[in-house]
Design an enzyme around this catalytic site. Sequence first.
Site, PDB file in Angstrom:
ATOM      1  N   LEU A 188       0.830  -1.201   0.000  1.00  0.00           N
ATOM      2  CA  LEU A 188       0.000   0.000   0.000  1.00  0.00           C
ATOM      3  C   LEU A 188       0.866   1.252   0.000  1.00  0.00           C
ATOM      4  O   LEU A 188       1.927   1.286   0.630  1.00  0.00           O
ATOM      5  CB  LEU A 188      -0.905   0.030   1.237  1.00  0.00           C
ATOM      6  CG  LEU A 188      -1.950  -1.075   1.359  1.00  0.00           C
ATOM      7  CD1 LEU A 188      -2.742  -0.902   2.645  1.00  0.00           C
ATOM      8  CD2 LEU A 188      -2.883  -1.080   0.161  1.00  0.00           C
ATOM      9  N   LYS A 200      -4.099  -1.288  10.720  1.00  0.00           N
ATOM     10  CA  LYS A 200      -3.079  -1.957   9.901  1.00  0.00           C
ATOM     11  C   LYS A 200      -2.327  -2.875  10.870  1.00  0.00           C
ATOM     12  O   LYS A 200      -1.433  -2.439  11.584  1.00  0.00           O
ATOM     13  CB  LYS A 200      -2.127  -0.955   9.256  1.00  0.00           C
ATOM     14  CG  LYS A 200      -1.122  -1.593   8.301  1.00  0.00           C
ATOM     15  CD  LYS A 200      -0.259  -0.515   7.634  1.00  0.00           C
ATOM     16  CE  LYS A 200       0.722  -1.143   6.650  1.00  0.00           C
ATOM     17  NZ  LYS A 200       1.716  -1.994   7.329  1.00  0.00           N
ATOM     18  N   ARG A 233       1.382 -14.504   2.346  1.00  0.00           N
ATOM     19  CA  ARG A 233       1.591 -13.480   1.322  1.00  0.00           C
ATOM     20  C   ARG A 233       2.891 -13.729   0.561  1.00  0.00           C
ATOM     21  O   ARG A 233       2.961 -13.539  -0.643  1.00  0.00           O
ATOM     22  CB  ARG A 233       1.628 -12.096   1.970  1.00  0.00           C
ATOM     23  CG  ARG A 233       1.822 -10.969   0.962  1.00  0.00           C
ATOM     24  CD  ARG A 233       1.976  -9.617   1.658  1.00  0.00           C
ATOM     25  NE  ARG A 233       2.016  -8.545   0.680  1.00  0.00           N
ATOM     26  CZ  ARG A 233       3.101  -8.204  -0.019  1.00  0.00           C
ATOM     27  NH1 ARG A 233       4.232  -8.870   0.151  1.00  0.00           N
ATOM     28  NH2 ARG A 233       3.054  -7.216  -0.887  1.00  0.00           N
ATOM     29  N   LYS A 273       0.522   5.803   8.372  1.00  0.00           N
ATOM     30  CA  LYS A 273       1.520   5.450   9.387  1.00  0.00           C
ATOM     31  C   LYS A 273       1.541   6.554  10.440  1.00  0.00           C
ATOM     32  O   LYS A 273       1.440   7.738  10.119  1.00  0.00           O
ATOM     33  CB  LYS A 273       2.912   5.323   8.753  1.00  0.00           C
ATOM     34  CG  LYS A 273       2.980   4.288   7.638  1.00  0.00           C
ATOM     35  CD  LYS A 273       2.921   2.878   8.159  1.00  0.00           C
ATOM     36  CE  LYS A 273       4.215   2.473   8.816  1.00  0.00           C
ATOM     37  NZ  LYS A 273       4.212   1.047   9.223  1.00  0.00           N
ATOM     38  N   CYS A 320      24.569  -8.696  42.772  1.00  0.00           N
ATOM     39  CA  CYS A 320      25.365  -9.542  43.678  1.00  0.00           C
ATOM     40  C   CYS A 320      26.807  -9.096  43.804  1.00  0.00           C
ATOM     41  O   CYS A 320      27.565  -9.662  44.595  1.00  0.00           O
ATOM     42  CB  CYS A 320      25.318 -10.988  43.208  1.00  0.00           C
ATOM     43  SG  CYS A 320      26.247 -11.264  41.660  1.00  0.00           S
TER      44      CYS A 320
END
Length: 658
Positions: A85, A108, A129, A304, A396
């Site tokens: 896309l 998404k 895919r 995004k 420790c």
Amino acid sequence: MNKENQEVMYRMKELTKVLNKASKAYYQDAGEIMSNFEYDKLYDELVELEKKTGITLSNSPTQKVGYEVLSELPKEAHATKMLSLDKTKEVAELQEWLGTKEGVLSWKLDGLTIVLTYTQGKLSKAVTRGNGEVGEVITNNAKVFSNVPLEIPYLGDLVLRGEAVITYSEFKRINEEIADVEAKYKNPRNLCSGSVRQLNNKITAQRNVHFFAFSLVSCQGGEKPDFKNSREEQMIWLEKQGFEVVERKKVNRDNIADEVTWFSKQITKNDFPSDGLVLILDDISYGQSLGTTSKFPRDSIAFKWQDEIAESKLLEIEWSASRTGLINPVAIFEPVELEGTTVSRASLHNISIMEGLELGIGDTITIYKANMIIPQIAENLTRSGNMNYPKYCPVCQGKTIIKQENDVKMLMCDNPQCSAKQIKLFVHFMSRDAMNMEGLSEATIEKMVGNGFIRDLADLFHLEQYREEIVSMEGFGERSFEKMLASIEKARKVTMPQFLYSLGITNIGLSNAKLICKAYHNDLNAIMEADYDTLVEIDGIGPVIAKSFQGFMQDEGKKKMIEALLKEVEIQVETEELVEQSMESLQFVITGSVERFANRKELKEHIEAKGGKVTGSVTSKTNYLINNDNLSNSTKNKKAKELGISIITEQEFLDMFG
């Protein structure tokens, strides 16, 4: 999906979960959580619902999906190329792209895209895919995804796409079970990819892979539905077929900005990973008429998240030890506001990342939140590189070593006795049957050990001095801290068996601890000095347990641990004389559901308090099998009948013993 259909699907999922749990208890754990009658009743109900809806869930007990081991995954070309896309980080561009049209906005998801094919209503093929043109056939794996329907009402040929994902909580659970640091998965997507592409689908089944449908590719034959030329209608129809469809919103130019904001606020609450949003035109024919570019379809676009970046100053590197011996670097910087929260620390994971950033105290760095959730250092603007690594473990004080595996440098504690490696002991000590401390998860304990707040069990009773630091820990707050303190204070009063069990002595369960305490009349000094010969004389304590117990009590370090704990706790004396030992020397097995007691555990404690013993399996030593369904043909009933052992109901048990 209307309310009635939603309720039917919910009931089917509920029945599937309950029946699978009962089957596991019966066939794998040699126990029973329901009678055969009850199981058959629920099973028949599920069968009827599957007939009524035409939907069969992937993990339905009515189906037997065999496990299969392959030498390799076969490859197959997709009928139509799967394009990526086009992307944007600007809401204004989404508005412009949408124009006067309506669209469907959805998550998404950050997983692995899968193409499912159904033939005459049955799942016939699943393909990854891959590179968009050729994928791997993972049909048998898809059949054991947690929520993929094996059968659907539509009897034509159906092809759809969706995303296989593994939730953050499942990712955390699986990683916690992996001791080797380098073997841990880096993120849910990597784990999902490995799980989906297993050659042995039994492993896939154990990973709880979830599938969200997001696109209908084609449906042919059968009674073709009327989608009203709408992507939204397609998704609604897919829901009616039994698929979980990605969460979505119908949008237009005017409301899309508000809906993007809604998604951005929701992402921090989601258990599944997402790296943005997808916007697709609702008008199917118009979207298809736009065609594609060489890389992207023109009917959809990805959004995004715009990374919010803040500049800060690196103040220090905090070194946090884990139970595997790995000492993790954590960057501490001047607090900054990101995505609506204040952040002041970010994990650096290993030395290689630190060296790549050339970090040094006082450097100017930029911070962002990966997927709007996890703080990360984006850049180091000054790159002084003046960082030194600690020569001694922060917990420790043992020597540290730099270990390199697969070109990754890690700082490790070289002390096998490091308390950071004793996380499991702390977790056991706090467990319900031991000290019963609430509000302290294993992850929290690991952080506290790593930060040096606790080194020994007794330190748990002195966390008040670290109030400010603990309250500022991720996932904590004043309310959580107060609840934790109250639980710890309550734990200061403990019975002798609980205290003994809490010490984590190998082979000593709560039942064995009770037997030992009873034999020595709850006298701790006598218990600590118990020798092998007297221990093995106790009914139920064998040579292995006796040797383990005596060895523990003779260890000087363990003695000091007990002495320190006795300064913090008050042993509650149980008066044995007040409890009638009416079940002395009797041995019981409990199976099935109970009615008069809250649960089987409560019934077990009632029997033990009166001198009886409860075991998990029927043997020649068993006196009574308690089973409310005493006429069933369960394994334990059959065994009891073979051995001539009395099978009594819960009411009969109460009539006999009070």
